[in-house]
Design a protein around this motif. Structure first.
Motif, PDB file in Angstrom:
ATOM      1  N   GLY A  76      13.520  54.084 132.084  1.00 58.12           N
ATOM      2  CA  GLY A  76      13.349  55.518 131.918  1.00 58.12           C
ATOM      3  C   GLY A  76      12.011  56.045 132.373  1.00 58.12           C
ATOM      4  O   GLY A  76      11.719  57.235 132.234  1.00 58.12           O
ATOM      5  N   ALA A  77      11.177  55.180 132.940  1.00 57.54           N
ATOM      6  CA  ALA A  77       9.833  55.599 133.328  1.00 57.54           C
ATOM      7  C   ALA A  77       9.854  56.654 134.429  1.00 57.54           C
ATOM      8  O   ALA A  77       8.903  57.424 134.571  1.00 57.54           O
ATOM      9  CB  ALA A  77       9.016  54.382 133.783  1.00 57.54           C
ATOM     10  N   GLU A  78      10.954  56.733 135.178  1.00 60.31           N
ATOM     11  CA  GLU A  78      10.997  57.727 136.254  1.00 60.31           C
ATOM     12  C   GLU A  78      11.014  59.153 135.706  1.00 60.31           C
ATOM     13  O   GLU A  78      10.733  60.108 136.420  1.00 60.31           O
ATOM     14  CB  GLU A  78      12.225  57.486 137.147  1.00 60.31           C
ATOM     15  N   ASN A  79      11.357  59.289 134.439  1.00 60.09           N
ATOM     16  CA  ASN A  79      11.372  60.613 133.808  1.00 60.09           C
ATOM     17  C   ASN A  79      10.163  60.838 132.901  1.00 60.09           C
ATOM     18  O   ASN A  79      10.110  61.812 132.156  1.00 60.09           O
ATOM     19  CB  ASN A  79      12.654  60.781 132.993  1.00 60.09           C
ATOM     20  N   ALA A  80       9.198  59.918 132.937  1.00 55.99           N
ATOM     21  CA  ALA A  80       8.056  60.005 132.030  1.00 55.99           C
ATOM     22  C   ALA A  80       7.072  61.078 132.486  1.00 55.99           C
ATOM     23  O   ALA A  80       7.138  61.567 133.614  1.00 55.99           O
ATOM     24  CB  ALA A  80       7.347  58.651 131.950  1.00 55.99           C
ATOM     25  N   GLY A  81       6.155  61.401 131.615  1.00 50.84           N
ATOM     26  CA  GLY A  81       5.090  62.322 131.962  1.00 50.84           C
ATOM     27  C   GLY A  81       5.156  63.669 131.282  1.00 50.84           C
ATOM     28  O   GLY A  81       4.312  64.528 131.527  1.00 50.84           O
ATOM     29  N   ASP A  82       6.144  63.885 130.406  1.00 52.45           N
ATOM     30  CA  ASP A  82       6.197  65.139 129.665  1.00 52.45           C
ATOM     31  C   ASP A  82       4.934  65.254 128.811  1.00 52.45           C
ATOM     32  O   ASP A  82       4.605  64.343 128.048  1.00 52.45           O
ATOM     33  CB  ASP A  82       7.444  65.177 128.780  1.00 52.45           C
ATOM     34  N   THR A  83       4.218  66.359 128.933  1.00 54.86           N
ATOM     35  CA  THR A  83       2.961  66.536 128.210  1.00 54.86           C
ATOM     36  C   THR A  83       3.121  67.287 126.891  1.00 54.86           C
ATOM     37  O   THR A  83       2.161  67.462 126.155  1.00 54.86           O
ATOM     38  CB  THR A  83       1.945  67.308 129.075  1.00 54.86           C
ATOM     39  N   GLY A  84       4.321  67.748 126.585  1.00 56.89           N
ATOM     40  CA  GLY A  84       4.524  68.569 125.400  1.00 56.89           C
ATOM     41  C   GLY A  84       4.364  67.802 124.096  1.00 56.89           C
ATOM     42  O   GLY A  84       4.661  66.615 124.010  1.00 56.89           O
ATOM     43  N   VAL A  85       3.857  68.509 123.065  1.00 58.42           N
ATOM     44  CA  VAL A  85       3.715  67.935 121.727  1.00 58.42           C
ATOM     45  C   VAL A  85       4.171  68.972 120.698  1.00 58.42           C
ATOM     46  O   VAL A  85       4.170  70.175 120.971  1.00 58.42           O
ATOM     47  CB  VAL A  85       2.262  67.518 121.416  1.00 58.42           C
ATOM     48  N   THR A  86       4.543  68.479 119.533  1.00 59.30           N
ATOM     49  CA  THR A  86       4.923  69.353 118.429  1.00 59.30           C
ATOM     50  C   THR A  86       3.904  69.190 117.314  1.00 59.30           C
ATOM     51  O   THR A  86       3.660  68.079 116.845  1.00 59.30           O
ATOM     52  CB  THR A  86       6.333  69.020 117.908  1.00 59.30           C
ATOM     53  N   LEU A  87       3.315  70.305 116.897  1.00 61.14           N
ATOM     54  CA  LEU A  87       2.320  70.308 115.836  1.00 61.14           C
ATOM     55  C   LEU A  87       2.740  71.305 114.766  1.00 61.14           C
ATOM     56  O   LEU A  87       2.938  72.489 115.058  1.00 61.14           O
ATOM     57  CB  LEU A  87       0.937  70.690 116.386  1.00 61.14           C
ATOM     58  N   PHE A  88       2.903  70.821 113.555  1.00 63.90           N
ATOM     59  CA  PHE A  88       3.255  71.671 112.422  1.00 63.90           C
ATOM     60  C   PHE A  88       4.509  72.498 112.705  1.00 63.90           C
ATOM     61  O   PHE A  88       4.596  73.682 112.386  1.00 63.90           O
ATOM     62  CB  PHE A  88       2.077  72.576 112.048  1.00 63.90           C
ATOM     63  N   GLY A  89       5.463  71.849 113.366  1.00 62.75           N
ATOM     64  CA  GLY A  89       6.745  72.473 113.633  1.00 62.75           C
ATOM     65  C   GLY A  89       6.771  73.387 114.837  1.00 62.75           C
ATOM     66  O   GLY A  89       7.813  73.972 115.156  1.00 62.75           O
ATOM     67  N   GLU A  90       5.665  73.502 115.557  1.00 66.23           N
ATOM     68  CA  GLU A  90       5.599  74.379 116.726  1.00 66.23           C
ATOM     69  C   GLU A  90       5.401  73.538 117.984  1.00 66.23           C
ATOM     70  O   GLU A  90       4.584  72.625 118.005  1.00 66.23           O
ATOM     71  CB  GLU A  90       4.462  75.387 116.586  1.00 66.23           C
ATOM     72  N   ARG A  91       6.139  73.886 119.016  1.00 63.11           N
ATOM     73  CA  ARG A  91       6.066  73.158 120.277  1.00 63.11           C
ATOM     74  C   ARG A  91       4.976  73.743 121.159  1.00 63.11           C
ATOM     75  O   ARG A  91       4.879  74.960 121.353  1.00 63.11           O
ATOM     76  CB  ARG A  91       7.408  73.240 121.005  1.00 63.11           C
ATOM     77  N   TYR A  92       4.121  72.858 121.699  1.00 63.77           N
ATOM     78  CA  TYR A  92       3.057  73.250 122.615  1.00 63.77           C
ATOM     79  C   TYR A  92       3.280  72.533 123.945  1.00 63.77           C
ATOM     80  O   TYR A  92       3.717  71.375 123.953  1.00 63.77           O
ATOM     81  CB  TYR A  92       1.693  72.882 122.045  1.00 63.77           C
ATOM     82  N   PRO A  93       2.950  73.178 125.075  1.00 61.19           N
ATOM     83  CA  PRO A  93       3.227  72.550 126.378  1.00 61.19           C
ATOM     84  C   PRO A  93       2.337  71.366 126.700  1.00 61.19           C
ATOM     85  O   PRO A  93       2.662  70.581 127.591  1.00 61.19           O
ATOM     86  CB  PRO A  93       2.990  73.692 127.377  1.00 61.19           C
ATOM     87  N   SER A  94       1.207  71.238 125.992  1.00 60.21           N
ATOM     88  CA  SER A  94       0.305  70.116 126.252  1.00 60.21           C
ATOM     89  C   SER A  94      -0.359  69.690 124.952  1.00 60.21           C
ATOM     90  O   SER A  94      -0.310  70.415 123.956  1.00 60.21           O
ATOM     91  CB  SER A  94      -0.765  70.520 127.278  1.00 60.21           C
ATOM     92  N   PRO A  95      -1.020  68.527 124.951  1.00 57.04           N
ATOM     93  CA  PRO A  95      -1.701  68.060 123.744  1.00 57.04           C
ATOM     94  C   PRO A  95      -3.131  68.567 123.636  1.00 57.04           C
ATOM     95  O   PRO A  95      -3.884  68.109 122.779  1.00 57.04           O
ATOM     96  CB  PRO A  95      -1.691  66.539 123.928  1.00 57.04           C
ATOM     97  N   LEU A  96      -3.517  69.506 124.481  1.00 56.96           N
ATOM     98  CA  LEU A  96      -4.916  69.927 124.570  1.00 56.96           C
ATOM     99  C   LEU A  96      -5.148  71.241 123.835  1.00 56.96           C
ATOM    100  O   LEU A  96      -4.329  72.155 123.902  1.00 56.96           O
ATOM    101  CB  LEU A  96      -5.299  70.089 126.040  1.00 56.96           C
ATOM    102  N   LEU A  97      -6.283  71.320 123.123  1.00 60.96           N
ATOM    103  CA  LEU A  97      -6.792  72.559 122.560  1.00 60.96           C
ATOM    104  C   LEU A  97      -8.267  72.665 122.933  1.00 60.96           C
ATOM    105  O   LEU A  97      -8.918  71.641 123.170  1.00 60.96           O
ATOM    106  CB  LEU A  97      -6.659  72.602 121.028  1.00 60.96           C
TER     107      LEU A  97
END
Length: 388
Positions: A76-97
């Motif tokens: 499944g590595a060909e589909n890897a690289g999604d940067t999205g994360v879920t924090l406190f029930g909310e979806r964010y497009p990246s893990p960066l703040l």
């Protein structure tokens, strides 16, 4: 899924047409550009740290002690690289703040407004400092997504007012910084005699607050030197008796997620989680508070283990690249706050400089995750090893 990695393709494509990037991608080069632009006082304020700056150095060096373990043939590595994360029930497009950094008016005249515009372009939430140059209500008009960082003042009514204002203005979370009961010993600032608060800088959230204003005999004057408002600010800035009991009171003031920032010990993290805190930010304030302290990255695994799945663990201090972000997440951070790099981008080119830094970091995050055969949210201890 955000495709931050395509930025790299665009840079090469532009270069074939003779359009080379006008901002550097190396952190040290960008810092040197900012040094040329900023006066010595503001530059030292941003770059400097406590004492001999051993903690700040250790924060950066700590990343060299950890090695990532790429695996290109993972199923499944060909589909890897999604940067999205879920924090406190909310979806964010990246893990960066963006980490909270105060007194940005000394870096760029548009301060937090420019920061917000640069962060908006990437979907990166801004963590707004209590010591901001722009009030939280004004930032809320510009920022697409923002959290509020609270320096708990000596006046609990003022702390309550800050939290209630942030909630009403649309903050997504409250981040209480607990490692600043007083300013650390900072030789660079001392040698320049540079403390911007004495000039009324970084006080927008205070001067516009009804509780703060009710304590004054005269209306606060922005930019005033050692006025009544400045002196009251200095006297009420910190709470040296702050405890988990105080922090738990925030539940009476807001229904937002509450995080505590400035934790580098497992026992303190456990106390906070037992008190009902939703998140921990493993951080030593970028080395600005205590010299010779433990590197934040070295503290991350023990805090993650102590907290388990009872709260979200985030990280900051020493992050200089996308690979650093990946290392921190492999060690258990759910998201990562970055500070000094985007401040230098702000100094050099305003909102475009902020966007340049964040876009570069996120492109490297996605590229590194793809080469690891992982989505960012799925990085784990199996993907990293401490070097001998």
């Amino acid at each position: 899924m955000s495709d931050y990695a395509r930025y790299q393709d665009g840079v090469y494509a532009d270069a074939t047409n003779g359009a080379l990037p006008h901002l550097p991608y190396d952190h040290d080069e960008l810092r040197d550009r900012a040094r040329e632009i900023l006066d010595p006082g503001p530059f030292g304020y941003v770059e400097g740290s406590a004492g001999r700056e051993r903690t700040a150095d250790a924060n950066v060096e700590a990343f060299s002690r950890y090695a990532l373990r790429p695996r290109g043939l993972r199923p499944g590595a060909e589909n890897a690289g999604d940067t999205g994360v879920t924090l406190f029930g909310e979806r964010y497009p990246s893990p960066l703040l963006t980490a909270p950094v105060g007194v940005l008016e000394q870096v760029h005249p548009e301060s937090e407004r420019a920061l917000a515009r640069g962060a908006n372009a990437l979907g990166v939430p801004v963590v707004l400092s209590t010591a901001a140059s722009t009030s939280m209500e004004e930032v809320a008009e510009v920022a697409d997504s923002w959290w509020y960082q609270l320096y708990w003042p000596g006046d609990d009514e003022l702390a309550e007012s800050f939290v209630r204002r942030a909630t009403a203005a649309g903050a997504r979370a409250i981040v209480v910084t607990t490692d600043t009961s007083r300013l650390g010993w900072r030789p660079r600032d001392l040698s320049q005699g540079h403390l911007p608060f004495l000039r009324g800088q970084g006080t927008a959230n205070y001067y516009g607050d009804p509780v703060f204003r009710s304590r004054l005999k005269e209306e606060p004057e922005p930019g005033g030197v050692l006025t009544e408002a400045v002196l009251h600010f200095l006297g009420s800035f910190s709470n040296r008796a702050l405890s988990t009991d105080n922090i738990a009171r925030i539940r009476e003031w807001t229904d937002l997620p509450v995080l505590v920032k400035g934790v580098v010990r497992a026992d303190e993290a456990e106390e906070l989680v037992d008190a009902g805190i939703d998140g921990i930010v493993v951080s030593n304030h970028g080395g600005r508070q205590v010299d010779a302290a433990v590197a934040a990255l070295d503290a991350l695994p023990e805090v993650v283990e102590a907290v388990g799945d009872r709260a979200e663990v985030l990280f900051d201090s020493g992050v200089r690249s996308g690979a650093d972000v990946v290392v921190a997440m492999a060690l258990g951070a759910k998201a990562v706050l970055v500070g000094r790099p985007w401040v230098y981008g702000l100094a050099v080119d305003g909102a475009a400089g902020v966007e340049h830094v964040l876009r570069s970091i996120l492109a490297e995050v996605q590229i590194t995750a793809e080469l690891m055969g992982r989505d960012v949210a799925d990085l784990s201890a199996d993907d990293v090893r401490r070097r001998p």
